[in-house]
Scaffold this motif. Structure first.
Motif, short mmCIF file in Angstrom:
data_model
loop_
_atom_site.label_atom_id
_atom_site.label_comp_id
_atom_site.label_asym_id
_atom_site.label_seq_id
_atom_site.Cartn_x
_atom_site.Cartn_y
_atom_site.Cartn_z
N TRP A 1 110.48 47.89 19.53
CA TRP A 1 110.73 48.36 18.15
C TRP A 1 110.06 49.71 18.01
O TRP A 1 108.92 49.91 18.46
CB TRP A 1 110.11 47.37 17.17
N ASN B 1 111.44 49.64 6.55
CA ASN B 1 112.71 49.95 5.88
C ASN B 1 112.72 51.34 5.26
O ASN B 1 113.78 51.87 4.93
CB ASN B 1 113.01 48.91 4.80
N THR C 1 114.57 54.50 11.96
CA THR C 1 114.51 53.58 13.09
C THR C 1 115.11 54.24 14.33
O THR C 1 116.31 54.54 14.35
CB THR C 1 115.24 52.27 12.77
N GLU D 1 116.05 49.65 17.13
CA GLU D 1 116.02 48.44 16.31
C GLU D 1 115.15 47.38 16.97
O GLU D 1 114.93 47.36 18.19
CB GLU D 1 117.43 47.89 16.11
N TYR D 2 114.65 46.46 16.16
CA TYR D 2 113.82 45.37 16.66
C TYR D 2 114.59 44.55 17.69
O TYR D 2 115.73 44.16 17.48
CB TYR D 2 113.39 44.47 15.51
N GLU D 3 113.94 44.28 18.82
CA GLU D 3 114.51 43.47 19.89
C GLU D 3 113.58 42.28 20.14
O GLU D 3 112.40 42.45 20.40
CB GLU D 3 114.64 44.28 21.17
N ASN E 1 119.70 52.57 23.30
CA ASN E 1 119.27 51.18 23.23
C ASN E 1 119.10 50.55 24.60
O ASN E 1 118.29 49.65 24.79
CB ASN E 1 120.26 50.36 22.39
#
Length: 391
Positions: free
Chosen positions: A131, A142, A146, A149-151, A183
């Motif tokens: 992240w 938020n 970003t 993204e959060y993984e 990503n």
């Protein structure tokens, strides 16, 4: 800035793990942060110096996950407990506290990294970034930009304990232009290099977690051990790969509709003249909190020579995940057993009664011992509607 070193993931990751998450646990008394209480756990786990150098914490960092849905939703504030991976499907909530009144008006960078990829013994891909957010106002991702993204955390099978570190940096200004990282290029991320490049200095807050595969006992959200079986043979040379349309089923979370067709099952390290049994079970029916139907038998195949599924005896035909709407996240577990000999099954295990299947009793009755391999993924009903199974 110099380019941040990145590399593609080298292969498929067999994942099923238990998460142990520990907060920074900084003391907050009259706005004063105790740096020792933040750094001591990080030093003990060698996060300092493997990930960052010594620093002075000026903020407390609280990391909170939640498990379940609706009325069954349970907040899990991290602080020394173990967590099952299905708890980590969605990003956590971050809360910060610090001295003064203006800290939450400043800009921050959030990093969540794993220094132990593919393993702590051979961390050639250090660091894997889970992240990455910059230009946050206060401690709210938020409000920021970003970059990645959060993984969910997904350690490979039998690669030991992984540390995952959440770092918070205070920026000395707005980061522009916003860096771009693909990503599929999360490996070999340079924490220090990124911080130096963007003049972030040292972290102002930190937390860490550990995760390993296979699981330990007593995890929040439940574990295969002991919910389904008593143990898994971690010394076995056998490994199990389950693919849905080419996608590994061990990537923590799979969409319900993507798992309706029978998967491709591949085994490695099996003996040519040995038979194997494969089970797919759901221990969370009708829900993880109320598991009266534990376990739902989604698939049962025995007498597979060298783990060749198509050559085995299918006692229960495959049924894809069908969690009831509102029942939260379900675990779906594949267990592979090595048989002592060819099995002559007299009992009926057809699709008319899939509920309350006892994997331990079946294994004991046919002298299967403990599983030689296991794979788990999770699924739930969110924006799709799948008719639930009925007992």
């Amino acid at each position: 800035c110099p380019a941040v070193s990145m590399a593609r993931v080298g292969g498929l990751v067999l994942v099923f793990g238990i998460l142990f998450l520990v907060t920074s646990s900084a003391l907050e008394a009259k706005g004063v942060i105790d740096p020792i209480s933040v750094l001591d756990p990080l030093r003990h786990m060698q996060v300092v110096p493997d990930v960052v150098d010594d620093f002075t914490a000026s903020l407390t960092l609280r990391v909170e996950y939640s498990y379940g849905e609706g009325e069954d939703k349970v907040p899990l504030v991290v602080g020394g407990e173990e967590f099952a991976p299905q708890v980590l499907v969605r990003p956590p909530t971050l809360t910060c506290h610090g001295p003064g009144q203006d800290w939450n008006t400043r800009s921050y960078t959030l990093m969540m990294v794993n220094p132990d990829v593919p393993s702590a013994v051979h961390p050639q891909q250090r660091h894997h970034v889970h992240w990455l957010v910059v230009n946050m106002q206060g401690c709210n991702p938020n409000t920021g930009h970003t970059i990645l993204e959060y993984e969910p955390v997904a350690p490979a099978w039998l690669t030991g304990r992984h540390r995952v570190v959440v770092l918070l940096f205070e920026q000395d200004g707005f980061i522009f232009p916003t860096p771009t990282i693909e990503n599929n290029a999360r490996d070999n991320f340079g924490v220090r290099e990124f911080a130096d490049c963007h003049h972030l200095g040292s972290p102002v807050g930190a937390a860490y977690l550990t995760v390993q595969n296979p699981p330990t006992l007593g995890a929040h959200g439940g574990a295969v051990v002991p919910d389904v079986v008593d143990d898994v043979d971690v010394a076995s040379p056998v490994s199990l790969l389950v693919l849905y349309a080419g996608i590994p089923a061990n990537r923590s979370h799979i969409d319900v509709l993507s798992a309706q067709k029978k998967p491709d099952v591949q085994c490695f390290g099996t003996a040519n003249e040995t038979y194997y049994t494969l089970m797919m079970l759901d221990p969370d029916a009708p829900s993880a909190k109320n598991h009266d139907y534990r376990c739902v038998r989604h698939w049962l195949v025995v007498n597979m020579p060298a783990c060749a599924v198509d050559m085995g005896d299918e006692l229960t035909v495959y049924q894809g995940p069908e969690p009831a709407p509102g029942s939260g996240t379900h675990r779906y577990i594949f267990l592979l057993f090595q048989q002592p000999h060819f099995l002559y099954i007299q009992e009926h295990y057809d699709a008319r009664q899939r509920f309350r299947f006892d994997a331990r009793a079946f294994a004991d009755h046919y002298d299967l011992g403990i599983p030689v391999a296991a794979v788990m993924f999770t699924s739930d009903v969110s924006d799709v509607t799948v008719p639930p199974l009925t007992p």
